[in-house]
Enzyme design. Structure first.
Site, PDB file in Angstrom:
ATOM      1  N   GLU A  11       0.834  -1.209   0.000  1.00  0.00           N
ATOM      2  CA  GLU A  11       0.000   0.000   0.000  1.00  0.00           C
ATOM      3  C   GLU A  11       0.869   1.260   0.000  1.00  0.00           C
ATOM      4  OE1 GLU A  11      -0.090  -2.613   2.018  1.00  0.00           O
ATOM      5  OE2 GLU A  11      -2.047  -2.871   2.993  1.00  0.00           O
TER       6      GLU A  11
ATOM      7  N   CYS B  54      -2.668  -3.655   7.000  1.00  0.00           N
ATOM      8  CA  CYS B  54      -2.246  -3.967   8.368  1.00  0.00           C
ATOM      9  C   CYS B  54      -2.639  -2.837   9.314  1.00  0.00           C
ATOM     10  CB  CYS B  54      -0.754  -4.238   8.418  1.00  0.00           C
ATOM     11  SG  CYS B  54       0.261  -2.784   8.107  1.00  0.00           S
TER      12      CYS B  54
ATOM     13  N   THR C 294      21.418 -35.730  -7.742  1.00  0.00           N
ATOM     14  CA  THR C 294      21.624 -34.485  -8.490  1.00  0.00           C
ATOM     15  C   THR C 294      22.939 -33.838  -8.081  1.00  0.00           C
ATOM     16  OG1 THR C 294      19.224 -34.208  -8.548  1.00  0.00           O
ATOM     17  CG2 THR C 294      20.537 -32.292  -9.106  1.00  0.00           C
TER      18      THR C 294
ATOM     19  N   ASP D 291      25.373 -33.300 -11.077  1.00  0.00           N
ATOM     20  CA  ASP D 291      25.507 -31.912 -11.560  1.00  0.00           C
ATOM     21  C   ASP D 291      26.652 -31.158 -10.897  1.00  0.00           C
ATOM     22  OD1 ASP D 291      23.265 -32.581 -12.969  1.00  0.00           O
ATOM     23  OD2 ASP D 291      21.938 -31.072 -12.073  1.00  0.00           O
TER      24      ASP D 291
ATOM     25  N   CYS E  42      -0.639   0.473   7.698  1.00  0.00           N
ATOM     26  CA  CYS E  42      -1.127   0.965   6.411  1.00  0.00           C
ATOM     27  C   CYS E  42      -2.545   1.512   6.528  1.00  0.00           C
ATOM     28  CB  CYS E  42      -1.099  -0.151   5.371  1.00  0.00           C
ATOM     29  SG  CYS E  42       0.575  -0.621   4.919  1.00  0.00           S
TER      30      CYS E  42
END
Ligand SMILES: [Zn+2]
Ligand SMILES: [Zn+2]
Lengths: 330, 330
Positions: A53, A101, A214, A218, A110
């Protein structure tokens, strides 16, 4: 245009920062002038920075009065907006995916800011149920501002779901790079934009989990170098505890690496991304409710993964020439 | 918001009707009030119906004056708008993906209408190069209206590409239903919304082409019953000319079926959709430059197609819970 049109713009802005606002929720906000012109489409981008906001009010005021020079610090910005709005947003309409909030956190409430602006209407996607921040809607109603709740509520609830999960202790998602025709291996699949976004997500994780196979195949680094960010701690999910210590991920400074043969450490961590191949995907704990697919714009020859778990795509957004597709377990 | 924001809304509206406007081009139009409020997001929907600009003016006026009752017939509508706009769109901004037409076709020129409304600005994505319809921009400029050309020009050119191709004699695309992980067979892949859209496309085709193996295996009807539309003529691409005549497609009334062992009949037809499986996909003529993938929101177990031809995704749009993804040959 109907309220849903503007709320969708707010949603799209917010999803861009999904995960990157951790531990805060992803929130989007749109402001339309009293005449209906869109003045701002903004999102909360990062914990410690301005709420959606506040960012939107800043953008809208900057458009209406280009001579304004805004402070950087979010609390100073909030005060500046209160002091310098010159009633330029009087009778504006605000669309925000989550109830504004009502508490003093890192930044002031806000709801106070919107009240001070004398906006005409605030459309809210989803009520804030947290005892800490809620009450913003009541404050606005009391000030005589028109409040409409539940605009695209289902979509706004989906946006908020990761936040609600990690607040309860655990949110995890499996990240997958996939060609247009489903191929997930055989070298780099997605474009630079997607790989950069993965690094941007990594720096906000409480833990990065990866399958042992992996790691062996990798030999990854698993850092956030593409955005000059902090490398996350790593959990290697593997029955076999022995790893070649020259694999780069073991040499990243200030990183903790855990090797475990169960998902236990993952379930104890609030915000986890899981990487790996087809084997890891099949071995996912049931607590991992989400998939994030980075989908390339191209076809590729190769094997497509056999996915037997039931997932459904619930959101998509562009990421460079690729798509980011969010799936949730059915 | 920048002009590109509104032009993108016009593009999105237009792509919804890509193919369905045949033989006309797909065109989108957005109107913003003098204050910047979005009043209309419209597209040309079907040949013989109102142009995008006319639809948008109608929507915008209807919003500003809900008591207006508009005639259905597009020519009568055009005249009605000229007579009843009450200067409500004075100083409005218009965003249109293609230069407004300047000729009397089925309907009177859009450029005349925009001039009469006294709009302030017209943003054009792509100039109309056809000798028949062009000149709209010059007419607007001459009337003192601000004209900006080239907003999202590349994207607007892409939207227009099928039209330019079928005007030259041939546009064809291969239609494929694909699960999220690339599986294309094993029964129904996509949702009802996608299957309905396929039927909506079929009724506008000059020819529907299909691989012989798919005909033998699927025994399809290939009509447009889901939208109560006209079933297209069919070309079966097959070396073998013998087919079981009890396959439903042979019994559709007023349909011509051709069986050919070459793509020759396809290349002589202006607007062709090709259906079929992996075999047909591999045998596509090089003149077929586009793919349309209906992508489901779910994963599926099965084989993914080996696509060796180079295609790139250039547009996507939702279709129910599925995605429609347009690819073009690289
Ligand atoms: Zn706030
Ligand atoms: Zn026209």
């Amino acid at each position: 245009m109907p309220d849903e049109f503007y709320m969708r713009l707010a949603l799209e802005a917010a999803w861009e920062f999904q995960g990157r606002t951790y531990p805060n929720p992803a929130v989007g906000c749109v402001i339309c002038s009293q005449h209906g012109e869109i003045l701002a489409i903004e999102a909360h981008q990062k914990a410690g920075e301005a709420h959606a906001e506040v960012r939107a009010v800043k953008t809208a005021l900057g458009r209406l009065n280009p001579s304004l020079i805004f402070p950087q610090d979010p609390t100073a910005l909030h005060a500046f907006l209160l002091a310098n709005h010159q009633n330029l947003l009087k009778d504006a309409s605000i669309y925000v995916t989550l109830e504004p909030c009502n508490h003093y956190g890192t930044t002031p409430p806000c709801a106070l800011l919107l009240r001070a602006l004398h906006v005409r209407r605030v459309c809210i996607g989803m009520k804030d149920e947290s005892p800490k921040a809620s009450g913003g809607m009541a404050r606005l109603v009391k000030a005589g501002i028109g409040v409409k709740q539940g605009v695209l509520e289902k979509e706004c609830a989906l946006l908020l779901a990761p936040f609600l999960a990690w607040q309860k202790g655990h949110f995890s998602f499996f990240k997958l790079a996939m060609s247009s025709n489903g191929v997930i291996d055989g070298g780099i699949v997605t474009s630079e934009a997607s790989r950069k976004r993965v690094h941007e997500l990594r720096q906000h994780l409480s833990l990065l989990a990866i399958g042992g196979n992996t790691v062996r195949t990798d030999r990854p680094t698993l850092d956030a170098r593409l955005c000059a960010g902090k490398a996350p701690d790593v959990l290697i999910y593997s029955r076999e505890a022995q790893f070649d210590q020259s694999i780069p991920l073991f040499s990243v400074p200030e990183r903790k690496v855990t090797i475990a043969s169960s998902w236990e450490p993952l379930l104890c961590s609030p915000f986890v991304m899981i990487e790996g191949g087809e084997g890891t995907l099949r071995a996912l704990p049931e607590q991992t409710q989400w998939l994030l697919v980075f989908r390339s714009a191209h076809f590729k020859t190769g094997q497509c993964p056999c996915i037997t778990a039931r997932f459904k795509r619930v959101w998509h957004q562009p990421c460079g020439e690729d798509m980011m597709e969010w799936y949730i377990r059915e």
